[in-house]
Design a protein around this motif. Sequence first.
Motif, short mmCIF file in Angstrom:
data_model
loop_
_atom_site.label_atom_id
_atom_site.label_comp_id
_atom_site.label_asym_id
_atom_site.label_seq_id
_atom_site.Cartn_x
_atom_site.Cartn_y
_atom_site.Cartn_z
N ILE A 1 0.70 -1.20 0.04
CA ILE A 1 -0.05 0.05 -0.02
C ILE A 1 1.32 1.27 -0.06
O ILE A 1 1.33 1.69 0.53
N GLU A 2 0.69 1.61 -1.17
CA GLU A 2 1.13 3.08 -1.14
C GLU A 2 0.84 4.56 -0.55
O GLU A 2 -0.62 4.52 -1.80
N VAL A 3 0.34 5.03 0.09
CA VAL A 3 0.06 6.21 0.30
C VAL A 3 0.07 7.64 -0.62
O VAL A 3 1.28 8.07 -0.48
N VAL A 4 -0.64 7.78 -0.98
CA VAL A 4 -0.38 8.88 -2.84
C VAL A 4 -1.14 10.29 -2.06
O VAL A 4 -2.27 10.40 -1.05
N THR A 5 -0.57 11.73 -1.48
CA THR A 5 -1.08 12.70 -1.20
C THR A 5 -1.10 14.20 -2.20
O THR A 5 -0.39 14.62 -2.80
N GLY A 6 -1.87 14.64 -2.65
CA GLY A 6 -1.73 16.55 -3.03
C GLY A 6 -2.62 15.91 -4.27
O GLY A 6 -2.40 14.19 -5.19
N VAL A 7 -3.17 16.91 -4.77
CA VAL A 7 -3.70 16.69 -6.44
C VAL A 7 -2.58 15.85 -7.73
O VAL A 7 -3.22 15.17 -8.48
N ASP A 8 -1.83 16.70 -7.85
CA ASP A 8 -0.70 16.79 -8.79
C ASP A 8 -0.40 14.41 -8.57
O ASP A 8 -0.30 14.05 -9.00
N ALA A 9 -0.19 14.45 -6.99
CA ALA A 9 0.40 13.14 -7.08
C ALA A 9 -0.63 11.98 -7.51
O ALA A 9 -0.31 11.06 -7.88
N ILE A 10 -1.45 12.02 -6.86
CA ILE A 10 -2.92 11.54 -7.20
C ILE A 10 -2.92 11.41 -9.05
O ILE A 10 -3.34 10.62 -9.20
N ARG A 11 -3.30 12.79 -9.72
CA ARG A 11 -3.40 12.88 -11.11
C ARG A 11 -2.22 12.23 -11.93
O ARG A 11 -2.11 10.93 -12.83
N HIS A 12 -0.77 11.59 -11.34
CA HIS A 12 0.52 11.33 -11.60
C HIS A 12 0.54 10.29 -11.57
O HIS A 12 0.24 8.95 -12.36
N ARG A 13 -0.55 9.25 -10.27
CA ARG A 13 -0.48 7.70 -10.58
C ARG A 13 -1.72 6.93 -11.34
O ARG A 13 -1.63 6.46 -11.52
N PHE A 14 -3.27 8.44 -11.20
CA PHE A 14 -3.95 8.20 -12.11
C PHE A 14 -3.68 7.77 -13.62
O PHE A 14 -4.18 6.64 -13.99
N LEU A 15 -3.13 8.91 -14.28
CA LEU A 15 -2.59 8.19 -15.96
C LEU A 15 -1.36 7.07 -15.35
O LEU A 15 -1.91 6.54 -16.94
N GLN A 16 -0.39 7.02 -14.60
CA GLN A 16 0.10 5.22 -14.25
C GLN A 16 -0.17 4.58 -14.23
O GLN A 16 0.24 3.27 -15.16
N VAL A 17 -1.61 4.44 -13.50
CA VAL A 17 -2.01 2.81 -13.20
C VAL A 17 -2.60 2.99 -14.79
O VAL A 17 -2.37 1.85 -14.98
N GLN A 18 -3.15 3.55 -15.18
CA GLN A 18 -3.68 3.07 -16.59
C GLN A 18 -2.80 3.42 -17.76
O GLN A 18 -2.58 2.21 -18.93
N GLN A 19 -1.40 3.56 -17.70
CA GLN A 19 0.21 3.35 -17.76
C GLN A 19 0.39 1.95 -18.54
O GLN A 19 1.26 1.43 -19.29
N ALA A 20 0.29 1.45 -17.10
CA ALA A 20 0.28 -0.01 -16.83
C ALA A 20 -0.29 -0.84 -17.34
O ALA A 20 0.13 -2.20 -17.67
N ALA A 21 -1.72 -0.15 -17.47
CA ALA A 21 -2.44 -1.90 -17.77
C ALA A 21 -1.69 -2.38 -18.87
O ALA A 21 -1.55 -1.44 -20.01
N ARG A 22 -1.83 -4.26 -19.00
CA ARG A 22 -2.20 -4.51 -20.18
C ARG A 22 -3.68 -4.76 -21.17
O ARG A 22 -2.86 -5.27 -22.12
N THR A 23 -4.12 -4.84 -20.23
CA THR A 23 -5.59 -5.98 -21.41
C THR A 23 -6.98 -5.01 -20.68
O THR A 23 -7.99 -4.62 -21.69
N GLN A 24 -6.90 -4.37 -19.21
CA GLN A 24 -8.35 -3.89 -19.48
C GLN A 24 -7.17 -3.10 -18.23
O GLN A 24 -7.00 -2.77 -17.39
#
Length: 332
Positions: free
Chosen positions: A108-131
Motif C-alpha cells: 500500500i502506497e499513500v499518495v497525497t496532493g492533487v498533482d501526485a494523485i493525477r500522476h498516479r492515476f495516469l500511471q495506473v492506466q499506462q501500466a495496464a496490459r489488458t483492461q
Amino acid sequence: MLDVLGLEPDEERVYRALIGRPDTTAALLSDQLALSHAPVDQALSRLVECGLATRSADARFTAAPPAMALGALIGRRRDELRTAEQALVTFAEEHRAAMTGSSITDLIEVVTGVDAIRHRFLQVQQAARTQVRSFITAPFVALPPDENTAEPMALGRGVHFRAVLDREVLAEPGIVQDAIESLRNGVELRVADHVPMKLVLADADLGLVPLAVTPAGEPGAVLLHRSGLLDALDALFETVWRTAQPLRLSGTEGESEAITEVGPEGPTELDRRILALLLAGLTDLSAATQLGLSARTLHRRLRHLMDLAGVRTRMQLGAHAVRAGWLERSGL
C-alpha cells in the motif's frame, strides 16, 4: 516533431532546411537559419551519423530521402520499444514474485496532493496490459474525464476500458459529450444509482482509491498492489458492473440538422439521447442542460415521442423505447 526519434531541435531545423535545399554548404545553411556556424556544423555531423544526410568530398550536404531515412529510424525505435515491452513483462513478473509475502507497507502506497494523485492515476492506466476498470463519481478531484490523456493511448494499445458512473455524474457539465466520445472509442459505460467510491483498476495488479481530504486540506489516495484487498475491490467492481444499467448515447460533430428534424417514423438521434439520459435517472432540467435545450423543447420532444409510441405516461414511454429497440438503433 522529430524529438521522439532522438533529434535535437537544431538538428531537425537543419534537416528540414536540407530537404528544401539539396547540395548546399554549412555556411549557406547557417545564413538561411540565422544560426551560428558551430550548432549548424554539429547538427550536420549528427545528421550524417544518423543517415539523414550525406556529405560530398567538397563539403556539400544533401538530405537523405525522408521515407527511407526516417523510416529506418522509426523502425529502430519500434524495435527498441518491443525490447522495452519484453523487459517490462520480465520486471513485472519479478516484482510480483518479490511482493509475495511482503509487508503491508510494501503493498500500500499513500499518495497525497492533487498533482501526485493525477500522476498516479495516469500511471495506473499506462501500466495496464489488458483492461482498465473504474468507478466514476463527482466531484472530480484530480482529473476530469476529458483531461484523461492516458485513456486514448491505452485504447490504442488494445486495452479494454469499462466504467460505472454514479448517476449524479451525468449532471456534471460536458460529461454527456465526453461519454459519447468514450463510447465511440470503444469504452463500455454503465450507470448505477450509487457508486461506493472512486476507483481505477489496472488488470489485477494495481488499484488507485482516492480518499477524503486530509486534515491539512489536501486530497489523498492509496495505491494498492496485488493483495487480498485488491482482489476484494476487483470483486466489488464486477458486482456493481453486473447490476448497473448500460449507458447508450450517440452523436457526431455537425449533426445539428438531423437533431432538429421531427422524425415522423421514429426517434431522431436527439430523441434517443433524451431517452437515454432520462432512463439513466437525470431530471428534465439536467437532461436539457446537458443537451443544450430549453425545458420547453425537451417537453415538446417527449410529447412527440409519447404520441409516436401511443402511450400516456413517461413510464410507458420508457418501456416502449426498450421494447422497440429505440436506444439500440443508435449504432452503439
